[in-house]
Design a protein around this motif. Structure first.
Motif, PDB file in Angstrom:
ATOM      1  N   VAL A 101       0.592  -1.550  -0.110  1.00 39.57           N
ATOM      2  CA  VAL A 101       0.334  -0.372  -0.342  1.00 39.57           C
ATOM      3  C   VAL A 101       1.229   1.350  -0.128  1.00 39.57           C
ATOM      4  CG1 VAL A 101      -2.233   1.478   1.227  1.00 39.57           C
ATOM      5  CG2 VAL A 101      -1.689  -1.125   1.010  1.00 39.57           C
ATOM      6  N   ALA A 102       0.894   1.572  -1.084  1.00 40.36           N
ATOM      7  CA  ALA A 102       1.382   3.210  -1.715  1.00 40.36           C
ATOM      8  C   ALA A 102       0.827   4.382  -0.180  1.00 40.36           C
ATOM      9  CB  ALA A 102       1.918   3.931  -2.708  1.00 40.36           C
ATOM     10  N   LEU A 103       1.293   5.290   0.727  1.00 36.65           N
ATOM     11  CA  LEU A 103       0.361   6.204   0.770  1.00 36.65           C
ATOM     12  C   LEU A 103       0.834   7.064   0.845  1.00 36.65           C
ATOM     13  CD1 LEU A 103      -0.490   4.293   4.301  1.00 36.65           C
ATOM     14  CD2 LEU A 103      -1.833   4.655   2.810  1.00 36.65           C
ATOM     15  N   THR A 104       0.496   8.066  -0.366  1.00 37.50           N
ATOM     16  CA  THR A 104       0.874   8.896  -0.539  1.00 37.50           C
ATOM     17  C   THR A 104      -0.057   9.867  -0.370  1.00 37.50           C
ATOM     18  OG1 THR A 104      -0.540   8.744  -2.690  1.00 37.50           O
ATOM     19  CG2 THR A 104       1.849   7.941  -2.926  1.00 37.50           C
ATOM     20  N   GLY A 105      -1.073   9.943   0.028  1.00 34.65           N
ATOM     21  CA  GLY A 105      -1.784  11.007   1.085  1.00 34.65           C
ATOM     22  C   GLY A 105      -2.494  10.661   2.605  1.00 34.65           C
ATOM     23  N   HIS A 106      -3.197  10.743   3.392  1.00 30.72           N
ATOM     24  CA  HIS A 106      -3.868  10.654   4.505  1.00 30.72           C
ATOM     25  C   HIS A 106      -4.546   9.210   4.250  1.00 30.72           C
ATOM     26  CE1 HIS A 106      -2.020  14.493   6.025  1.00 30.72           C
ATOM     27  NE2 HIS A 106      -3.011  15.200   5.035  1.00 30.72           N
ATOM     28  N   ALA A 107      -4.674   8.569   5.373  1.00 30.48           N
ATOM     29  CA  ALA A 107      -5.720   7.674   5.825  1.00 30.48           C
ATOM     30  C   ALA A 107      -6.852   7.474   6.994  1.00 30.48           C
ATOM     31  CB  ALA A 107      -4.913   6.382   5.229  1.00 30.48           C
ATOM     32  N   PHE A 108      -7.756   7.690   6.648  1.00 33.30           N
ATOM     33  CA  PHE A 108      -8.032   7.759   7.910  1.00 33.30           C
ATOM     34  C   PHE A 108      -9.500   6.933   8.028  1.00 33.30           C
ATOM     35  CE2 PHE A 108      -7.387  12.543   7.283  1.00 33.30           C
ATOM     36  CZ  PHE A 108      -6.203  12.170   8.012  1.00 33.30           C
ATOM     37  N   GLY A 109     -10.218   6.241   9.581  1.00 37.18           N
ATOM     38  CA  GLY A 109     -11.304   5.758   9.247  1.00 37.18           C
ATOM     39  C   GLY A 109     -10.971   4.104   8.087  1.00 37.18           C
ATOM     40  N   GLY A 110     -12.080   4.183   7.663  1.00 40.79           N
ATOM     41  CA  GLY A 110     -12.048   3.298   6.923  1.00 40.79           C
ATOM     42  C   GLY A 110     -11.104   3.275   5.643  1.00 40.79           C
ATOM     43  N   GLY A 111     -10.276   4.002   5.394  1.00 37.75           N
ATOM     44  CA  GLY A 111      -8.827   4.394   4.937  1.00 37.75           C
ATOM     45  C   GLY A 111      -7.413   3.835   4.618  1.00 37.75           C
ATOM     46  N   LEU A 112      -7.659   3.382   6.703  1.00 34.56           N
ATOM     47  CA  LEU A 112      -6.346   2.902   7.367  1.00 34.56           C
ATOM     48  C   LEU A 112      -7.236   1.698   7.613  1.00 34.56           C
ATOM     49  CD1 LEU A 112      -4.037   3.334   8.875  1.00 34.56           C
ATOM     50  CD2 LEU A 112      -5.212   3.519  11.076  1.00 34.56           C
ATOM     51  N   GLU A 113      -8.204   1.499   7.554  1.00 38.43           N
ATOM     52  CA  GLU A 113      -8.862   0.112   7.365  1.00 38.43           C
ATOM     53  C   GLU A 113      -8.077  -1.057   6.543  1.00 38.43           C
ATOM     54  OE1 GLU A 113     -12.810  -0.579  10.562  1.00 38.43           O
ATOM     55  OE2 GLU A 113     -12.444   1.047   9.015  1.00 38.43           O
ATOM     56  N   LEU A 114      -8.462  -0.037   5.262  1.00 43.42           N
ATOM     57  CA  LEU A 114      -7.790  -0.370   3.334  1.00 43.42           C
ATOM     58  C   LEU A 114      -6.499  -0.663   3.621  1.00 43.42           C
ATOM     59  CD1 LEU A 114      -9.175  -1.398   0.750  1.00 43.42           C
ATOM     60  CD2 LEU A 114      -8.792   1.317   0.685  1.00 43.42           C
ATOM     61  N   ALA A 115      -5.338   0.527   4.404  1.00 43.44           N
ATOM     62  CA  ALA A 115      -4.605   0.104   4.107  1.00 43.44           C
ATOM     63  C   ALA A 115      -3.828  -1.043   5.063  1.00 43.44           C
ATOM     64  CB  ALA A 115      -4.169   1.418   5.130  1.00 43.44           C
ATOM     65  N   ALA A 116      -4.882  -1.294   5.754  1.00 41.03           N
ATOM     66  CA  ALA A 116      -4.101  -2.803   6.991  1.00 41.03           C
ATOM     67  C   ALA A 116      -4.393  -3.473   6.445  1.00 41.03           C
ATOM     68  CB  ALA A 116      -5.068  -2.538   8.259  1.00 41.03           C
ATOM     69  N   VAL A 117      -4.965  -4.149   5.472  1.00 32.88           N
ATOM     70  CA  VAL A 117      -4.625  -5.243   4.514  1.00 32.88           C
ATOM     71  C   VAL A 117      -3.635  -5.290   4.135  1.00 32.88           C
ATOM     72  CG1 VAL A 117      -7.606  -4.877   3.975  1.00 32.88           C
ATOM     73  CG2 VAL A 117      -5.759  -4.143   2.246  1.00 32.88           C
ATOM     74  N   GLY A 118      -3.239  -4.409   3.599  1.00 32.64           N
ATOM     75  CA  GLY A 118      -1.735  -4.893   3.107  1.00 32.64           C
ATOM     76  C   GLY A 118      -1.108  -5.544   3.759  1.00 32.64           C
ATOM     77  N   ASP A 119       0.216  -6.346   2.784  1.00 30.05           N
ATOM     78  CA  ASP A 119       1.203  -6.177   3.524  1.00 30.05           C
ATOM     79  C   ASP A 119       2.209  -5.820   3.883  1.00 30.05           C
ATOM     80  OD1 ASP A 119       0.558 -10.134   2.900  1.00 30.05           O
ATOM     81  OD2 ASP A 119       0.332  -8.877   1.282  1.00 30.05           O
ATOM     82  N   PHE A 120       2.532  -5.065   3.528  1.00 27.54           N
ATOM     83  CA  PHE A 120       3.337  -3.031   3.733  1.00 27.54           C
ATOM     84  C   PHE A 120       2.443  -1.673   3.501  1.00 27.54           C
ATOM     85  CE2 PHE A 120       5.861  -6.991   1.662  1.00 27.54           C
ATOM     86  CZ  PHE A 120       6.661  -8.224   2.324  1.00 27.54           C
ATOM     87  N   ARG A 121       3.281  -1.063   4.161  1.00 28.97           N
ATOM     88  CA  ARG A 121       2.819   0.129   3.629  1.00 28.97           C
ATOM     89  C   ARG A 121       3.704   1.547   3.937  1.00 28.97           C
ATOM     90  NH1 ARG A 121      -0.794  -2.741   5.606  1.00 28.97           N
ATOM     91  NH2 ARG A 121       1.099  -3.178   7.891  1.00 28.97           N
ATOM     92  N   ILE A 122       3.888   1.897   2.797  1.00 32.06           N
ATOM     93  CA  ILE A 122       5.268   2.988   2.896  1.00 32.06           C
ATOM     94  C   ILE A 122       4.254   4.786   3.040  1.00 32.06           C
ATOM     95  CG2 ILE A 122       7.284   3.879   1.579  1.00 32.06           C
ATOM     96  CD1 ILE A 122       7.569   1.038   0.255  1.00 32.06           C
ATOM     97  N   ALA A 123       4.589   5.397   3.386  1.00 33.36           N
ATOM     98  CA  ALA A 123       4.020   6.190   4.089  1.00 33.36           C
ATOM     99  C   ALA A 123       4.868   7.445   3.896  1.00 33.36           C
ATOM    100  CB  ALA A 123       2.759   6.696   5.397  1.00 33.36           C
ATOM    101  N   GLU A 124       4.465   8.308   2.878  1.00 36.71           N
ATOM    102  CA  GLU A 124       5.105   9.634   2.138  1.00 36.71           C
ATOM    103  C   GLU A 124       5.171  10.141   3.597  1.00 36.71           C
ATOM    104  OE1 GLU A 124       3.650  11.843  -1.501  1.00 36.71           O
ATOM    105  OE2 GLU A 124       4.438  10.096  -2.683  1.00 36.71           O
ATOM    106  N   ARG A 125       6.103  11.297   4.120  1.00 35.75           N
ATOM    107  CA  ARG A 125       6.827  11.813   5.680  1.00 35.75           C
ATOM    108  C   ARG A 125       5.562  12.834   5.252  1.00 35.75           C
ATOM    109  NH1 ARG A 125      10.000  12.088   8.111  1.00 35.75           N
ATOM    110  NH2 ARG A 125      11.843  11.347   7.022  1.00 35.75           N
TER     111      ARG A 125
END
Length: 257
Positions: A101-125
């Motif tokens: 999961v490439a987090l190039t923007g914020h992840a809130f609520g269901g968005g963070l739950e969606l990001a959590a399905v990934g095996d890896f998360r890379i988030a921009e500063r």
């Protein structure tokens, strides 16, 4: 497929993109169904070895679109929103390919739950992560109290879900919410570099190891062990003999080899 969910294949890489940037990629019913359909397509595409999930615009995903669920009666909220849509998230979490999961923007609520399905998360500063649902008088509905606790630990989920804390870059990395911090504008490139590393490894071994990790984590308690058993028996002479005997309408002769 929703026009706001795009799936494209680039050799061994499957690219899954949320394309509703003007609405912060908030998920409506059609988008969630499209995510489930995309997971099915990836799983049956033999050449796919790794998947990247990302979102266009300022947010990776701001969660469920309040316009899609805000007026639902309680029973319908449970039946056609929370319960049914869990299946899409489960399908993504159980993909046979590793999911970055490439987090190039914020992840809130269901968005963070969606990001959590990934095996890896890379988030921009500067990207923020949080579970603001209780501030709206509701509970996380897409495994925020289950998958997130399994993957990130109860303490950090309590801080987000009960106290409303948000985390970003180095703090999120230290807490295990993300696996890597990328500089602004570099998140997708870092995800692609990781995907290339994964794609160079033995694809069958990678998929089997992912399934075993999912099993150990409690993500999928049935399919991995039964899948491994099915694969092992498929390689045996017993199966070949059994199929041959069935076709010849005779009793099989099994050997202990």
């Amino acid at each position: 497929m929703s026009p706001f969910v795009q799936l494209a294949f680039d050799g061994p890489l499957a690219r899954l993109t949320l394309k509703r940037g003007d609405k912060l990629n908030a998920l409506d019913q059609a988008m969630i169904h499209a995510l489930a359909e995309a997971a099915h397509t990836i799983d049956k595409t033999a050449d796919a070895r790794v998947t990247i999930l990302s979102g266009e615009g300022k947010a990776f995903c701001a969660g469920g679109d309040i316009g899609a669920w805000g007026a639902l009666p309680p029973l319908e909220m449970w039946r056609s929103w929370t319960r049914a849509d869990h299946r899409a998230f489960e399908a993504l979490a159980r993909l046979r390919t590793p999911l970055i999961v490439a987090l190039t923007g914020h992840a809130f609520g269901g968005g963070l739950e969606l990001a959590a399905v990934g095996d890896f998360r890379i988030a921009e500063r500067g990207v923020k992560l949080g579970l603001p649902e209780t501030g709206l008088g509701m509970a996380p509905g897409w495994s925020g109290s289950q998958r997130l606790v399994r993957r990130f630990g109860a303490s950090v989920v309590r801080r987000m879900a009960l106290a409303g804390e948000m985390f970003e870059d180095d703090a999120a990395l230290a807490l295990g919410l993300i696996d890597e911090v990328a500089e602004p504008g570099q998140g997708l490139a870092r995800a692609e570099a990781m995907a290339a590393d994964i794609a160079r490894r033995g694809p069958i071994a990678v998929q089997i190891v992912k399934a075993m990790i999912n099993f150990a984590e409690g993500e999928d308690r049935d399919a991995p062990i039964e899948g491994l058993a099915g694969g092992l028996t498929a390689m045996s002479q017993d199966l070949a003999e059994g199929v041959a005997a069935y076709r010849a309408k005779r009793a099989p002769t099994f050997r202990d080899t």
